[in-house]
Write an enzyme that holds these catalytic residues in place. Sequence first.
Site, PDB file in Angstrom:
ATOM      1  N   CYS A   1       0.830  -1.207   0.000  1.00  0.00           N
ATOM      2  CA  CYS A   1       0.000   0.000   0.000  1.00  0.00           C
ATOM      3  C   CYS A   1       0.869   1.264   0.000  1.00  0.00           C
ATOM      4  CB  CYS A   1      -1.002  -0.034   1.163  1.00  0.00           C
ATOM      5  SG  CYS A   1      -2.477   0.931   0.792  1.00  0.00           S
TER       6      CYS A   1
ATOM      7  N   HIS B   1      -3.598  -4.913   0.339  1.00  0.00           N
ATOM      8  CA  HIS B   1      -3.062  -5.430   1.604  1.00  0.00           C
ATOM      9  C   HIS B   1      -3.168  -6.958   1.601  1.00  0.00           C
ATOM     10  CE1 HIS B   1      -2.499  -1.678   3.839  1.00  0.00           C
ATOM     11  NE2 HIS B   1      -3.603  -1.246   3.247  1.00  0.00           N
TER      12      HIS B   1
ATOM     13  N   GLU C   1      -1.701  -8.996   3.232  1.00  0.00           N
ATOM     14  CA  GLU C   1      -1.558  -9.559   4.589  1.00  0.00           C
ATOM     15  C   GLU C   1      -2.912  -9.832   5.235  1.00  0.00           C
ATOM     16  OE1 GLU C   1      -0.843  -6.491   3.662  1.00  0.00           O
ATOM     17  OE2 GLU C   1      -1.252  -4.999   5.220  1.00  0.00           O
TER      18      GLU C   1
HETATM   19  N1  GLN Z   1      -1.886   6.752   2.806  1.00  0.00           N
HETATM   20  C1  GLN Z   1      -2.012   6.018   1.600  1.00  0.00           C
HETATM   21  C2  GLN Z   1      -3.357   6.211   0.943  1.00  0.00           C
HETATM   22  O1  GLN Z   1      -4.291   6.624   1.569  1.00  0.00           O
HETATM   23  C3  GLN Z   1      -1.755   4.542   1.838  1.00  0.00           C
HETATM   24  C4  GLN Z   1      -2.745   3.930   2.746  1.00  0.00           C
HETATM   25  C5  GLN Z   1      -2.272   2.621   3.289  1.00  0.00           C
HETATM   26  O2  GLN Z   1      -1.071   2.340   3.260  1.00  0.00           O
HETATM   27  N2  GLN Z   1      -3.145   1.814   3.812  1.00  0.00           N
HETATM   28  O3  GLN Z   1      -3.511   5.944  -0.232  1.00  0.00           O
END
Ligand code: GLN
Length: 528
Positions: free
Chosen positions: A382, A506, A508
Amino acid sequence: MKFIVVTGGVLSGLGKGIVTSSIGKLLESRGYGVMPVKFDGYLNIDAGTMNPYRHGEVFVLDDGTECDMDLGNYERFLDITAVRANNPTGGKIFEKVLSKERRGEYLGVDVQFIPHVTGEIKEWVRGVGQDAKADIVIIEVGGTVGDIENSYFIEAMRELHQEEGDENVVFCHVTLVPKLKVVGEQKTKPTQQSIKHLLSMGVQPDFILCRCEEPLEDGPRKKISLFCNVDEENVISDHDCDTIYEVPFIMEESDFGEKLLKRIGLKVKPPSMLDWRAMVDNIKSPDKEVTIAITGKYTALKDSYVSIMEALTHAGAHHRAKINLKWVETTAIEEGKTTAKKALGGVDGIIVPGGFGSRGTEGKIECVKYCRENNIPYLGLCYGFQMAVIEYARNVCGIKKANSTEADPKTPDPIITILPESSGDLGGTMRLGAYDAILKKGSRVAELYGKEKVSERHRHRYEVNPDYIEQLEEKGLVFSGRSPDGRFMEFLELPGHKFFVGTQAHPEFKTHLEEPAPLFYGFVGACL
Ligand code: GLN
């Protein structure tokens, strides 16, 4: 339908979630369809707005629900896909009751805790079981007996027992049996008192699960049985062990699975847990090890990264490798107190996980650069995916001011930005839950997943800006996974590198001991 209710006494953090997951495992491994429900007493509608320092990770479900991290344990232990209904909170229950009141559904009566709130709760847990066509619903009551926050929920469970009948509702109480060093014996008073509390609420537990450092001794077992109205054989030792995945086996030492099934009148069958056992053995006796660095803002609170740690544990188990973690606070790199080289020296691979805000991002970008230039395995999750794109844009494509508008709203080169179609409006709601991606044939990512269409969970606002993709790809960065319409970049990789992979998702959040998340499996393999 049968119901198993799990309450906790004495103090929080006893591992009720693991007990609940393990009960599920004992029953599921005997062929029963189980569905867990976690009740949280707080008045937030969901966990999305809570503080990860205090509450640990926000877990995300396929349907986009942001929830308590216990749901992560349920999914990791069991063959289920949880949905919003699996995590009722005080907020969700009251929201239902109050909106009914406004719609006039209770016209002419006082709206009361009993029967309206408790009725809503009973309907909720029955509904979850019916929707999932479950044989057994396992309800974990968050918090500790004696809290105001969960008292009406426990009352609802008492009523459920009364309505469904004793053969259909079982109460399990998880409690602490501490050993005092000075006297050297296991003490039962905290257990006695928490059971008294439960009894005063009209609930007689059927099983008492005693959390203790060493196996529960006979003396304390007899005492607990006598004082708490529970047969000795139903006082179950839940002693410390090496890994949470061993807990089902610890419970089996007391034949807990069989006893539960007998208690609810279901056919007793032997469990089949061979693969699970093999992986637990691998965790307990690895034959190699790796050191993996994780960077991030919440490095002070490891609970914020539970899913990543479990994904690594699962991948490690399949490689029979012990994973040593090294936590790296990237603000120290960005403030010049250390360098990426110094902070990451000696590690076998680096993960830059999800995150929000601008703090530490320059340090993260330094870490990405270090991995890319030194052929060290890199996994970007992410925010870590976004950082990898920025690093490549700056240092390979020469777009020196490339940045995310999250870190620098005024950047002249918004490589990562909010796309109007991703959020509906520029107020920026998040892209949450499961989204499909189409993987590029022959890519590393496609090889690891073993298929070309995958679904992973998301929780973010920002995206790769499509205006820059051509430039990035011309210089060798491969976007190896995209949304089905091609608009959103979902995976990236660098051919020729030992392992340089990132994903906007994600992965995970979808990992099992028996089936590790493919990217983690590949990453740990590369680190080894
Ligand atoms: N801050 C980033 C976004 O909002 C990544 C978010 C995250 O890593 N879950 O796109």
